[in-house]
Write a protein that holds these residues in place. Structure first.
Motif, mmCIF file in Angstrom:
data_model
loop_
_atom_site.group_PDB
_atom_site.id
_atom_site.type_symbol
_atom_site.label_atom_id
_atom_site.label_comp_id
_atom_site.label_asym_id
_atom_site.label_seq_id
_atom_site.Cartn_x
_atom_site.Cartn_y
_atom_site.Cartn_z
ATOM 1 N N LEU A 121 84.326 54.937 -118.735
ATOM 2 C CA LEU A 121 83.825 53.915 -118.320
ATOM 3 C C LEU A 121 84.903 53.002 -117.438
ATOM 4 N N ASP A 122 86.728 53.481 -117.884
ATOM 5 C CA ASP A 122 87.441 52.751 -116.837
ATOM 6 C C ASP A 122 88.141 53.231 -115.727
ATOM 7 N N THR A 123 87.449 54.775 -115.879
ATOM 8 C CA THR A 123 88.174 55.887 -115.220
ATOM 9 C C THR A 123 86.627 55.537 -113.905
ATOM 10 N N PHE A 124 85.734 56.084 -114.432
ATOM 11 C CA PHE A 124 84.942 55.370 -113.299
ATOM 12 C C PHE A 124 84.831 54.568 -112.894
ATOM 13 N N ARG A 125 85.553 52.725 -113.339
ATOM 14 C CA ARG A 125 85.530 51.796 -112.709
ATOM 15 C C ARG A 125 86.637 52.190 -111.550
ATOM 16 N N GLY A 126 87.604 52.337 -112.016
ATOM 17 C CA GLY A 126 89.045 52.507 -111.222
ATOM 18 C C GLY A 126 88.404 53.809 -109.688
ATOM 19 N N ASP A 127 87.835 55.037 -109.903
ATOM 20 C CA ASP A 127 87.114 55.544 -109.317
ATOM 21 C C ASP A 127 86.390 54.262 -108.077
ATOM 22 N N LEU A 128 85.962 53.307 -108.451
ATOM 23 C CA LEU A 128 85.064 52.894 -107.516
ATOM 24 C C LEU A 128 85.952 52.230 -107.026
ATOM 25 N N PHE A 129 87.094 51.149 -107.664
ATOM 26 C CA PHE A 129 87.273 50.543 -107.147
ATOM 27 C C PHE A 129 88.829 50.929 -106.135
ATOM 28 N N GLY A 130 88.728 51.943 -106.198
ATOM 29 C CA GLY A 130 89.795 52.878 -105.490
ATOM 30 C C GLY A 130 88.949 53.609 -104.330
ATOM 31 N N GLY A 131 87.835 54.001 -104.060
ATOM 32 C CA GLY A 131 87.198 54.504 -102.811
ATOM 33 C C GLY A 131 86.816 53.331 -102.209
ATOM 34 N N ILE A 132 86.425 52.335 -102.794
ATOM 35 C CA ILE A 132 86.237 51.091 -101.945
ATOM 36 C C ILE A 132 86.818 50.514 -101.359
ATOM 37 N N THR A 133 88.833 50.709 -101.936
ATOM 38 C CA THR A 133 89.345 50.012 -101.383
ATOM 39 C C THR A 133 90.102 50.732 -100.494
ATOM 40 N N ALA A 134 90.107 52.612 -100.640
ATOM 41 C CA ALA A 134 90.533 53.280 -99.322
ATOM 42 C C ALA A 134 89.718 53.346 -98.068
ATOM 43 N N ALA A 135 88.171 52.894 -98.353
ATOM 44 C CA ALA A 135 87.259 53.328 -97.623
ATOM 45 C C ALA A 135 87.805 51.737 -96.350
ATOM 46 N N VAL A 162 93.600 42.077 -99.736
ATOM 47 C CA VAL A 162 92.760 42.304 -98.558
ATOM 48 C C VAL A 162 93.926 42.980 -98.027
ATOM 49 N N PRO A 163 93.400 44.774 -97.822
ATOM 50 C CA PRO A 163 94.534 45.306 -96.525
ATOM 51 C C PRO A 163 94.677 44.510 -95.286
ATOM 52 N N GLY A 164 95.969 44.852 -94.799
ATOM 53 C CA GLY A 164 96.451 44.373 -93.479
ATOM 54 C C GLY A 164 96.361 44.824 -92.483
ATOM 55 N N THR A 165 95.417 45.688 -92.219
ATOM 56 C CA THR A 165 95.046 46.773 -92.028
ATOM 57 C C THR A 165 93.242 46.084 -91.257
ATOM 58 N N LEU A 166 92.929 45.886 -92.296
ATOM 59 C CA LEU A 166 91.973 45.189 -92.376
ATOM 60 C C LEU A 166 91.790 44.192 -91.587
ATOM 61 N N GLY A 212 92.432 55.342 -108.018
ATOM 62 C CA GLY A 212 91.349 56.054 -108.541
ATOM 63 C C GLY A 212 92.244 57.321 -108.933
ATOM 64 N N THR A 213 91.454 57.882 -109.353
ATOM 65 C CA THR A 213 92.063 59.243 -110.471
ATOM 66 C C THR A 213 91.803 60.589 -110.036
ATOM 67 N N THR A 214 90.110 60.277 -109.250
ATOM 68 C CA THR A 214 89.246 61.088 -109.414
ATOM 69 C C THR A 214 88.629 61.989 -107.994
ATOM 70 N N ALA A 265 84.694 60.525 -103.222
ATOM 71 C CA ALA A 265 83.585 61.335 -102.531
ATOM 72 C C ALA A 265 82.881 59.603 -102.850
ATOM 73 N N VAL A 266 83.509 58.687 -103.183
ATOM 74 C CA VAL A 266 82.945 56.925 -103.004
ATOM 75 C C VAL A 266 83.334 56.628 -101.590
ATOM 76 N N ARG A 267 85.258 57.145 -101.190
ATOM 77 C CA ARG A 267 84.922 56.223 -100.307
ATOM 78 C C ARG A 267 84.393 57.115 -98.583
ATOM 79 N N ALA A 268 83.715 58.483 -98.494
ATOM 80 C CA ALA A 268 83.310 59.174 -98.482
ATOM 81 C C ALA A 268 81.296 58.537 -97.668
ATOM 82 N N ALA A 269 80.895 58.161 -98.928
ATOM 83 C CA ALA A 269 79.730 57.199 -99.286
ATOM 84 C C ALA A 269 79.555 56.122 -98.136
ATOM 85 N N ILE A 270 80.591 55.544 -98.595
ATOM 86 C CA ILE A 270 80.632 54.151 -97.996
ATOM 87 C C ILE A 270 80.302 53.928 -96.476
ATOM 88 N N LEU A 271 81.099 54.772 -95.621
ATOM 89 C CA LEU A 271 81.982 55.104 -94.783
ATOM 90 C C LEU A 271 80.685 55.995 -94.223
#
Length: 539
Positions: free
Chosen positions: A5-19, A186-190, A302-304, A309-315
């Motif tokens: 579950l921790d890995t999933f949470r990290g991947d979810l946050f990582g994908g959202i942030t990267a998006a 919050v990313p500076g570019t955003l 994000g580790t996996t 895939a989460v990033r691409a789905a958000i876009l």
């Protein structure tokens, strides 16, 4: 690894942030390429999803990058007469990337000298900043890339759009000054994107904006190309393939350094190739491993592959009806963001040390940088690698020549084991010479080996070629060994070959060199060589 579950949470946050980080950059790269903002999003989705699923770097984020954007802009203006032809080039480039992965060429990218990479990346950063100079002041992008921009920039400055310039300047300032500590939230570019857009909507109106973004899934683009175009498209497709491969694998190395893992280079090329073929099919900008997005993803947890895939789905969700959100974004805002991106791409760490570089390394860096900016990217890397190889060969030459031992061998101890057997004179003391090759020998030293050893061969009646310490010789060095044997023959100097084994023996045998040596003159040990030498000298 066990997925928790921790890995999933990290991947979810990582994908959202990267998006969030990747959205403004994808839009900006799409506009800068000449394909449009939507193409940047299509590329981020297509390359990002399939490279994540099929690539060899688990935490890597892929999408439009500066090198691929610059290359695509050149393809559109110089190699394709229509957008459909440009997309065929993208798909061909993706196919060539897959082929590079299948042929297991990916591992060799790691051997690229840092000065070549530094010059190349600094050149890319300068290109990005130069071609964004026009939109930065509210003018349309100039055709002809860097050279075209330089030619018209002075005239454009005289007709500056001050509203666009103010928006771009504020956007750039926000991106530069945004605190690094807050960037994790919050990313500076955003923030820069939002501030610049609000400034345009609420106050400084009348500047060029992105405009309508198509909603829904992108249409599949299938326009059969002609055979003549396919032949002409091989060169630009190869440029895309090589750039995408180098860009992606360098990002993979960065990901490895942050995660402590090891990527699979050849599989990464296959994944990137599949992603670029899909991008070309749906009208997207080609891409590669994105360093900024990858680092952001890893730092957010994000580790996996799921994070990509989460990033691409958000876009993709953004395209499914939320495109109106990005339509009012001014080109000046994207120019301000890309100015910051270009500045960050420049290898300032190396440039700050430029006065400390050795002469040959400085020349390599400057040649690569100059060719990147004013010629083209593949030529820059190719010439940079050639010059770097020549500089490396010069260093190897001295190291390899230092490993050659050429001395007289037939001294008193050579003739006899007992004192009373020692000849009364030194008449035969130096009649046998030893040429011992230690370590590896390549084309770097092959030519000078002849000059170094030939004179010693002429001074002896018998020469022993000792390969007991040789670990490797390439074809060029092997041909020099044959040439040295020829020198001995022409000088009536008998020669003995000693301690041949392994790859050295295989190389000499494959080229038919060892077959020219009489079987009685091929020995294993120094004692055997002494006995053969005695017989040859009639002693």
């Amino acid at each position: 690894m066990n997925y928790s579950l921790d890995t999933f949470r990290g991947d979810l946050f990582g994908g959202i942030t990267a998006a969030v980080v990747g959205l403004p950059v994808a839009l900006a790269f799409g506009v800068a390429s000449g394909m449009g903002a939507a193409a940047g999003l299509y590329g981020a989705i297509g390359v990002g999803l399939f490279a994540a699923l099929f690539g060899g770097t688990r935490s890597q984020i892929s999408g439009p990058t500066a090198p691929m954007t610059v290359a695509m802009a050149v393809i559109i203006t110089e190699h394709a007469s229509s957008m459909s032809e440009a997309l065929v080039v993208v798909m061909m480039g993706g196919f060539l990337q897959i082929l590079l992965g299948v042929l297991r060429i990916g591992r060799y990218v790691a051997y690229t000298p840092h000065v070549v990479i530094s010059g190349f990346m600094s050149g890319i950063g300068l290109i990005v900043m130069l071609i964004q100079a026009m939109p930065f002041i509210g003018a349309p992008a100039a055709p002809g890339g860097v050279v075209g921009t330089i030619q018209v920039l002075s005239d454009a400055v005289g007709h500056i759009n001050y509203s666009a310039f103010a928006i771009a300047f504020v956007t750039l300032a926000v991106g530069v000054l945004w605190p690094r500590a807050l960037s994790r939230i919050v990313p500076g570019t955003l923030v820069a994107l939002v501030v610049g857009t609000l400034l345009s909507v609420l106050w400084l109106t009348g500047v060029p904006v992105i405009g309508v973004i198509p909603s829904g899934l992108p249409e599949i683009v299938l326009v059969p190309p002609t055979a003549d175009f396919l032949l002409r498209a091989i060169e630009p497709a190869l440029i895309l393939a090589l750039l995408g491969s180098v860009d992606s694998l360098l990002t993979s190395l960065i990901a490895d350094s942050l995660t402590g893992t090891r990527h699979r280079a050849d599989q990464e090329l296959v994944g990137q190739g599949i992603g670029n073929m899909v991008a070309g099919l749906i009208g997207g900008l080609p891409g590669a491993g994105a360093t900024m997005g990858t680092v952001t993803n890893i730092r957010a947890g994000g580790t996996t592959r799921l994070s990509g895939a989460v990033r691409a789905a958000i876009l993709l969700v953004l395209l499914m009806g939320l495109g109106w959100i990005v339509e009012p974004i001014p080109h000046a805002v994207l120019a301000g963001i890309l100015m910051k991106v270009g500045w960050d791409i420049v290898d300032w760490r190396m440039l700050k040390r430029i006065h400390r570089l050795r002469g040959e390394h400085l020349i390599i860096l400057l040649i690569t940088l100059g060719l990147t900016v004013f010629v083209d990217l593949v030529t820059a890397v190719a010439i940079g690698l050639i010059v770097a190889g020549m500089a490396h060969a010069r260093k190897l030459e001295s190291l390899e020549l230092d490993s050659v031992v050429s001395v007289p061998l037939l001294d008193r101890q050579f003739f006899a084991e007992e004192e009373d057997e020692i000849p009364s004179t030194d008449e035969f003391t130096a009649r046998v010479g030893l040429v011992a090759l230690r370590g590896s020998f390549t084309v770097a030293s092959s030519k000078k080996l002849v000059g170094v050893i030939s004179e010693d061969i002429k001074d002896h009646d018998v020469v022993i070629f000792d390969f007991s310490g040789a670990t490797y010789i390439d074809d060029s060095a092997a041909m020099v060994v044959e040439q040295l044997m020829g020198v001995a023959t022409s000088e009536d100097t008998a020669f003995i070959v000693m301690s041949l084994s392994g790859s050295v023996e295989d190389t000499l045998s494959a080229l038919g060199i060892i077959q020219r040596v009489p079987a009685a003159h091929i020995v294993e040990t120094l004692d055997e060589a002494r006995e053969v030498a005695r017989k040859l000298l009639g002693m």
